[in-house]
Design a protein around this motif. Structure first.
Motif, mmCIF file in Angstrom:
data_model
loop_
_atom_site.group_PDB
_atom_site.id
_atom_site.type_symbol
_atom_site.label_atom_id
_atom_site.label_comp_id
_atom_site.label_asym_id
_atom_site.label_seq_id
_atom_site.Cartn_x
_atom_site.Cartn_y
_atom_site.Cartn_z
ATOM 1 N N ALA A 122 4.015 -14.312 -5.233
ATOM 2 C CA ALA A 122 4.261 -13.082 -4.199
ATOM 3 C C ALA A 122 4.252 -13.608 -3.247
ATOM 4 O O ALA A 122 5.115 -12.562 -2.273
ATOM 5 C CB ALA A 122 3.102 -12.349 -4.548
ATOM 6 N N LEU A 123 3.465 -14.262 -2.263
ATOM 7 C CA LEU A 123 3.485 -14.724 -0.890
ATOM 8 C C LEU A 123 5.008 -15.353 -0.381
ATOM 9 O O LEU A 123 5.386 -15.231 0.651
ATOM 10 C CB LEU A 123 2.323 -15.535 -0.556
ATOM 11 C CG LEU A 123 1.158 -14.726 -0.461
ATOM 12 C CD1 LEU A 123 -0.072 -15.874 -0.181
ATOM 13 C CD2 LEU A 123 0.954 -13.692 0.700
ATOM 14 N N ILE A 124 5.402 -16.365 -1.548
ATOM 15 C CA ILE A 124 6.595 -16.979 -0.985
ATOM 16 C C ILE A 124 7.712 -15.998 -0.980
ATOM 17 O O ILE A 124 8.625 -15.811 -0.233
ATOM 18 C CB ILE A 124 6.971 -18.074 -2.285
ATOM 19 C CG1 ILE A 124 5.923 -18.940 -2.104
ATOM 20 C CG2 ILE A 124 8.187 -18.481 -2.035
ATOM 21 C CD1 ILE A 124 5.924 -20.277 -3.088
ATOM 22 N N LEU A 125 7.695 -15.044 -1.858
ATOM 23 C CA LEU A 125 8.836 -13.851 -1.762
ATOM 24 C C LEU A 125 8.532 -13.185 -0.425
ATOM 25 O O LEU A 125 9.711 -12.762 0.204
ATOM 26 C CB LEU A 125 8.608 -12.930 -3.106
ATOM 27 C CG LEU A 125 9.093 -13.489 -4.326
ATOM 28 C CD1 LEU A 125 8.826 -12.495 -5.531
ATOM 29 C CD2 LEU A 125 10.619 -13.824 -4.372
ATOM 30 N N LEU A 126 7.508 -12.772 -0.033
ATOM 31 C CA LEU A 126 7.385 -12.269 1.241
ATOM 32 C C LEU A 126 7.887 -12.855 2.581
ATOM 33 O O LEU A 126 8.509 -12.775 3.374
ATOM 34 C CB LEU A 126 5.924 -11.843 1.556
ATOM 35 C CG LEU A 126 5.188 -10.304 0.751
ATOM 36 C CD1 LEU A 126 3.857 -10.326 1.054
ATOM 37 C CD2 LEU A 126 6.074 -9.356 0.822
#
Length: 288
Positions: A103-107
């Motif tokens: 999720a953080l990588i997508l953000l």
């Protein structure tokens, strides 16, 4: 003999884990992250004004939005370290941490798109980038929501069904693996920083490290079979390892497909948890 090895690993790992999770260190890291962001903005402004030497200007981006991407990269690095320290916990908790990383990588990818936008920001000519931002942003939100469901349906850790001696050995073995991963992560990070400073193009070391995490997950499955040889535990742990493989494919996939694969991995992990806990309830009750 093995008990002595397990004790030495635990003696080395536990103080490191305690220091990393300490509240004072967390506050210092948070303050350092704010300072890092402000210094990044300042250096970018100096480059835009032509006040930096050529050697330094070559590694400093021109867009102020790049400071956001750099800050999120640091956040991501910190989360990867937390993931490494989470490895000795239950398999399901470790997999959940990897979904947090996704999720953080997508953000981070969404903010990374901003680095190519002109200043002041405009819509015209950036339609494709805006669509990718929407895709990564909503994809991160959906995975975040699915992660909440995943944590909500988790029950008692399966490691607790072992005897005290086996549990200590299994956790110690995972702690040893976590120490090796931590050393590899530090080496890969230093190498990536050195290449960046010398202007050498290279792949994102975080993605390369994720490959190591997949191998580590498979190794944990094999190690767990030494302590939990039953079909249920082997299948459940192997299924979670497959979910991490799908996550890794999502990281390498092009826009839009990366979100679909990430959601598919989360749904797979949730389905595996529900099936293993509901349909195999009697087997679990017999083991406790």
């Amino acid at each position: 003999m093995m008990n002595t090895v397990y004790e030495k690993i635990t003696y080395l790992f536990d103080p490191l884990h305690h220091q990393w999770e300490h509240e004072k260190l967390a506050r210092k890291i948070s303050v350092g992250l704010v300072v890092f962001f402000l210094v990044g903005l300042f250096c970018i402004e100096l480059r835009r004004l032509g006040l930096l030497p050529d050697s330094l200007a070559a590694v400093i981006p021109q867009s102020h939005f790049s400071a956001i991407e750099m800050a999120f990269t640091v956040v991501l690095i910190l989360e990867v370290i937390s993931l490494i320290f989470t490895l000795p916990c239950s398999f399901s908790r470790s997999v959940g941490k990897q979904f947090e990383l996704l999720a953080l990588i997508l953000l981070r990818n969404a903010f990374k798109e901003l680095s190519d936008f002109p200043e002041p920001i405009s819509f015209a000519g950036n339609e494709e980038a805006i669509l990718r931002i929407l895709s990564d942003g909503f994809g991160a939100l959906i995975i975040f929501a699915l992660l909440g469901i995943y944590y909500l349906i988790q029950k008692k850790k399966q490691d607790e069904t072992m005897s005290a001696v086996d549990l200590f050995g299994f956790v110690a073995a995972k702690k040893g693996l976590a120490l090796l991963l931590l050393a590899a992560f530090i080496i890969m990070g230093i190498r990536s920083a050195w290449l960046t400073l010398h202007g050498v193009e290279h792949a994102d070391f975080l993605h390369d490290f994720y490959t190591l995490l997949i191998l580590a997950d498979v190794l944990v499955v094999l190690i767990s079979q030494c302590f939990q040889p039953g079909f249920y535990a082997v299948f459940r742990n192997s299924g979670f390892a497959l979910a991490t493989v799908i996550i890794r494919i999502a990281l390498a996939a092009p826009p839009y497909f990366n979100v679909l694969l990430g959601i598919a991995a989360a749904l797979f992990a949730i389905s595996l948890t529900i099936v293993s806990q509901q349909l195999f309830r009697r087997q679990l009750a017999g083991r406790r």
